[in-house]
Scaffold this active site. Structure first.
Site, mmCIF file in Angstrom:
data_model
loop_
_atom_site.group_PDB
_atom_site.id
_atom_site.type_symbol
_atom_site.label_atom_id
_atom_site.label_comp_id
_atom_site.label_asym_id
_atom_site.label_seq_id
_atom_site.Cartn_x
_atom_site.Cartn_y
_atom_site.Cartn_z
ATOM 1 N NE ARG A 201 -3.767 -2.329 0.708
ATOM 2 C CZ ARG A 201 -4.893 -2.554 1.399
ATOM 3 N NH1 ARG A 201 -5.367 -1.626 2.189
ATOM 4 N NH2 ARG A 201 -5.528 -3.696 1.275
ATOM 5 C CD GLU A 203 -2.414 2.715 3.519
ATOM 6 O OE1 GLU A 203 -1.709 2.394 4.501
ATOM 7 O OE2 GLU A 203 -3.540 2.255 3.319
ATOM 8 N NE ARG A 209 -3.429 3.969 13.806
ATOM 9 C CZ ARG A 209 -3.052 5.098 14.410
ATOM 10 N NH1 ARG A 209 -2.681 5.082 15.660
ATOM 11 N NH2 ARG A 209 -3.038 6.239 13.756
ATOM 12 C CG HIS A 210 -1.061 3.225 8.454
ATOM 13 N ND1 HIS A 210 -1.552 4.040 9.436
ATOM 14 C CD2 HIS A 210 -2.103 2.908 7.648
ATOM 15 C CE1 HIS A 210 -2.853 4.216 9.234
ATOM 16 N NE2 HIS A 210 -3.213 3.544 8.153
ATOM 17 C CD GLU A 345 -9.823 -1.366 9.057
ATOM 18 O OE1 GLU A 345 -9.974 -0.146 8.989
ATOM 19 O OE2 GLU A 345 -9.430 -2.065 8.102
ATOM 20 C CB SER A 348 -11.891 -4.601 5.564
ATOM 21 O OG SER A 348 -11.687 -3.356 6.143
ATOM 22 N NE ARG A 396 -3.453 -1.544 10.853
ATOM 23 C CZ ARG A 396 -4.335 -0.688 10.366
ATOM 24 N NH1 ARG A 396 -5.629 -0.917 10.527
ATOM 25 N NH2 ARG A 396 -3.930 0.388 9.730
#
Ligand code: AMO
Length: 422
Positions: A201, A203, A209-210, A345, A348, A396
Site C-alpha cells: 500500500r 500510503e 499502525r501502518h 481495525e 475488513s 496489526r
C-alpha cells in the site's frame, strides 16, 4: 549428546553438547561466565582459562549439566570444550541482552538483522508464525484450499490507498494491494479459498499502525446466505489462531507480558449507523461519516465497558466508504463490515456483488473504468455464487495481541515511508 537448551533439565549430571550463540559474557580472569542462546532458550555456561569471542559469535560447547540455583533457569553447563564456529568480528551495534527494547526504535530497526536475535525482538515473529499456523489449520479443516495469486497486477482492487508502480516489460503494472479480485475468481473454482501473502500500500501515513508492506490473511467463501456467516467464520477462526499461539508460542507470550484477550465468540455486531449514534449521543464525540482512528479507539473502550469484550464488529458500512465489489443494501448501506480489536481495525470484509450487471454498475458508479477489470468481470458471466470474505492484517493483530508499541515490531523487516533497508 547434542541437546537443546529447553531440554537440559532432563540431562542433569550428564555430558551434553550445545550449539548456539554467545548471548552475553563476563570474564573474571580465572573463570569465564557466558550465556549461550539457542532457538529454545538461554543457559549459563562456565568455563576456565578461555578468551571468549565477542557476543553473537556462534559456538559449540561440550560440558556437564549441573544444578545451580543462582543461574538463570537454575541450571548451568560446566564446559569441558568450547569451539568458536564463527566469531563475531565487531561488537553488535546494540547490546542485545541489555539494551533490547530500550534502544531508540530507529536504532533497533536500522540494525534489525542483528537486533532481531534478541529474545523480545524475535518473540512477536514466533507468535505470528503460530497465528498463521492456526489460520491455515482451521481453514484446511473447513475444506478451504490455499491459493497463490499474482503479486504483479494490472489494476488496483481497493481504490483509495495508492499503488506502487512496476515496470513490467513495455507495460505499466502494480504491486498487488490485495488479492481481492483473484480470491473472488478462485471461489468459482474451489468455493472456499484462503491466501497468506504480502500486499503493498503506497500510503503516506507514518504511524504506529501502518506499514507499506504487510502480511494479509485472506479468506473467501462461496454459497453464503449473508455476511453474517462470514463473521461467524471469522470468530471460530480467530479462536483457533489464538489457541495455536498459546500452545505454540506460550513462552514468547509470557516473555512479552501480553494480556490475553477475551474469547472472540459472539462478538457484538454494531451497525455503522448505531456506532455513530453511540459516539455522538453517548460518548459526546463529533463523528463524520468515516470513523476516525480515535472514534474506533473509543468504540473499543465502549465495547469493553459495555460487553466486557476486546472485539467489536462494525457492520453495514455506507456504500460511499466501501470498495466497488461490496454487496449493496437497498438503503444505501452495504454488507461490508470491519472487525475492531482493542479499538484498532484488524479486518475488513463482507459479502460481495456476485451478479455481472450489478458489478458493472457499481464500477461505473465509483467512476472506475471497467476496461481495467476485464478478466475479473468476465468470470461473473459464469454463475458466480453469492460469496464473501475478509482479510486480517497479520501485523496489526500481532501488535494488539502482544501490546507492542508499534506495528513495525510485528514484521521482520518493515517497509515504511522512510525505510527500504535492511
Ligand atoms: P483493507 O484494505 O481494509 O481490506 O485491509 C484489510 C486489513 O489489512 C490491514 N491493513 C494494514 N495493516 C498494516 N498497514 C497498513 N497500511 C494496512 N492497511 C490495511 C488492516 C485491515 O483491516 N480486500 C479487503 C479485504 C476483504 O474485504 O476481504 C481489504 O484489503 O488490518
Amino acid at each position: 549428546m547434542r541437546v537443546l537448551v529447553k531440554d537440559l533439565k532432563e540431562h542433569i549430571g550428564k555430558q551434553v553438547e550445545l550449539w548456539g550463540f554467545l548471548h552475553w559474557r563476563r570474564d573474571l580472569g580465572k573463570i569465564q561466565f557466558l550465556l549461550l542462546r539457542d532457538r529454545t532458550g538461554i543457559v549459563q555456561v562456565v568455563t576456565g582459562g578461555q578468551r571468549l569471542p565477542l557476543p553473537e559469535s556462534s559456538l559449540r560447547v561440550r560440558g556437564v549439566v549441573v544444578e545451580s540455583p543462582k543461574a538463570p533457569g537454575g541450571l548451568e553447563v560446566q564446559a569441558e570444550a568450547l569451539e568458536v564456529l564463527s566469531p563475531a568480528l565487531e561488537p553488535t551495534p546494540v547490546e542485545i541482552p541489555k539494551e533490547e527494547w530500550r534502544a531508540h526504535p530507529d536504532t533497533l530497526l536500522e540494525y534489525r538483522y542483528v537486533t532481531l536475535r534478541g529474545e523480545k525482538a524475535r518473540a512477536p515473529l514466533r507468535v505470528q508464525a503460530a497465528l498463521v499456523r492456526g489460520f491455515r489449520r482451521y481453514l484446511d479443516r473447513q475444506g478451504f484450499t490455499e491459493i497463490f495469486t499474482p503479486k504483479v497486477v494490472r489494476a488496483g482492487a481497493e481504490g483509495g490507498s495508492g499503488l506502487f508502480g512496476v515496470d513490467y516489460f513495455e507495460k505499466r503494472a502494480y504491486l498487488a494491494q490485495s488479492p481481492q479480485l483473484y480470491k473472488q475468481i478462485m471461489v468459482g473454482v474451489f468455493e472456499r479459498v484462503y491466501e497468506v501473502a504480502p500486499v503493498w500500500r503506497m500510503e503516506e501515513h507514518h504511524t504506529s499502525r501502518h506499514l507499506n508492506e504487510y502480511l494479509s490473511l485472506d479468506v473467501e467463501m462461496g454459497f453464503i446466505g449473508s455476511e453474517e456467516e462470514i463473521m461467524d467464520l471469522e470468530e471460530a477462526l480467530l479462536q483457533e489462531m489464538l489457541e495455536e499461539a498459546l500452545t505454540g508460542a506460550g513462552d514468547e507470550i509470557r516473555l512479552l507480558g501480553a494480556e490475553w484477550p477475551s474469547f472472540p465468540k459472539d462478538i457484538p455486531r454494531l451497525t455503522h449507523k448505531e456506532a455513530r449514534r453511540i459516539l455522538k449521543e453517548e460518548l459526546g464525540y463529533p463523528v463524520g461519516q468515516d470513523l476516525s482512528e480515535e472514534a474506533e479507539r473509543l468504540l473499543g473502550e465502549y465495547a469493553k465497558a459495555r460487553w466486557g469484550t476486546d472485539w467489536l464488529f462494525i457492520t453495514k458500512y455506507p456504500r460511499a466508504l466501501r470498495p466497488f465489489y461490496t454487496h449493496p443494501e437497498p438503503d444505501g448501506t452495504t454488507r461490508g463490515f470491519d472487525l475492531l480489536f482493542r479499538g484498532l481495525e484488524i479486518t475488513s470484509g463482507g459479502q460481495r456483488i456476485h451478479r455481472y450487471e450489478e458489478l458493472l454498475e457499481s464500477l461505473k458508479a465509483k467512476g472506475m473504468d471497467p476496461e481495467g477489470f476485464q478478466g475479473y468481470l468476465e468470470v461473473f458471466k459464469y454463475g458466480m455464487p453469492p460469496h464473501g470474505g475478509f482479510a486480517i492484517g497479520a501485523e496489526r493483530l500481532t501488535q494488539k495481541l502482544l501490546g507492542l508499541p508499534n506495528v513495525r515490531y510485528a514484521r521482520a523487516f518493515p517497509r515504511d515511508r522512510h525505510r527500504l533497508t535492511p
